[in-house]
Design an enzyme around this catalytic site. Structure first.
Site, mmCIF file in Angstrom:
data_model
loop_
_atom_site.group_PDB
_atom_site.id
_atom_site.type_symbol
_atom_site.label_atom_id
_atom_site.label_comp_id
_atom_site.label_asym_id
_atom_site.label_seq_id
_atom_site.Cartn_x
_atom_site.Cartn_y
_atom_site.Cartn_z
ATOM 1 N N ILE A 74 -23.921 18.255 33.008
ATOM 2 C CA ILE A 74 -23.668 19.571 33.571
ATOM 3 C C ILE A 74 -24.799 20.454 33.067
ATOM 4 C CG2 ILE A 74 -22.114 20.174 31.660
ATOM 5 C CD1 ILE A 74 -20.605 22.013 33.551
ATOM 6 N N SER A 75 -25.472 21.139 33.975
ATOM 7 C CA SER A 75 -26.685 21.860 33.611
ATOM 8 C C SER A 75 -26.411 23.009 32.655
ATOM 9 C CB SER A 75 -27.375 22.404 34.867
ATOM 10 O OG SER A 75 -27.879 21.362 35.665
ATOM 11 N N GLN A 76 -27.444 23.380 31.923
ATOM 12 C CA GLN A 76 -27.415 24.554 31.055
ATOM 13 C C GLN A 76 -27.058 25.785 31.891
ATOM 14 O OE1 GLN A 76 -31.312 25.308 29.566
ATOM 15 N NE2 GLN A 76 -30.726 27.102 28.362
#
Length: 226
Positions: A74-76
């Site tokens: 899950i992206s930053q």
């Protein structure tokens, strides 16, 4: 199978997943240069802990990428916010394609802002989990598909905006062909050791204006389905 909406307690969270933790994250995004208040407000109100394994809930509102299984992340939050505001900067797109559903977090951020979101994921298990989250959050403006993301969604083209959540050496031509003549595409491009977030804007004449938005780090853009 019936999927029940999340109860208010799950949406609110507690301790490290509380509204206070989300407020801190929103403040940090603003401090680090995110300017679009609409994007900041969506991220402030979204239960990011709902998109990751319970063992990682205490880290849900850190400004960092987290594993979601199958070699994906899950992206930053800052990257999600930056990519989203880059898509919205020149006007609200009505129809958006996301390549790489993953946990569904970026999709939900976008679907909270745009009228229609189409998202494609190559890993069936990740898509199944994301679909459950979409239903539990009561979102009905997301359409999802299990397919090779590099192929896009030609039956629904053209799109006003396209976003890629994985990095390839170049933007697949199939995706460029599905972008409207004045559309916007935001994607990480490059090798695992050197990636740049770029934005392409169609000039209406078949050419693109390219901008570099900063260095990033994403998982590779893979073809096929799994």
């Amino acid at each position: 199978m019936n999927v029940h909406p999340l109860p208010p307690s799950a949406l609110r969270g507690e301790g490290m997943t509380s509204q206070r933790a989300r407020d801190r994250l929103a403040s940090k995004l603003k401090e680090e240069g995110i300017r679009d208040q609409r994007v900041i407000d969506v991220i402030r109100n979204l239960p990011r802990h709902h998109f990751i394994d319970q063992a990682l809930h205490s880290r849900a509102y850190e400004n960092t990428a987290l594993p979601i299984g199958h070699g994906q992340t899950i992206s930053q939050p800052w990257v999600v916010a930056r990519m989203t505001e880059a898509l919205l900067e020149f006007g609200m797109p009505q129809k958006v394609l996301e390549v790489g559903t993953g946990s569904g977090y970026q999709a939900v951020v976008l679907a909270s802002l745009v009228p229609q979101l189409f998202t494609v994921e190559r890993i069936e298990e990740l898509l199944r989990q994301a679909r459950r989250r979409f239903r539990q959050l009561g979102l009905n403006n997301i359409r999802s598909r299990h397919d090779d993301g590099k192929l896009g969604w030609p039956d629904e083209a053209p799109f006003d905006a396209i976003i890629l959540t994985a990095a390839g050496d170049a933007i697949p031509t199939q995706l460029l062909d599905q972008l409207s003549p004045t559309g916007v595409l935001v994607a990480p491009v490059g090798s695992p050791s050197s990636q740049m977030l770029i934005r392409l804007r169609g000039d209406g004449q078949g050419d693109f204006i390219q901008e570099e938005l900063g260095a990033v780090s994403f998982v590779p853009l893979l073809g096929g389905i799994g």
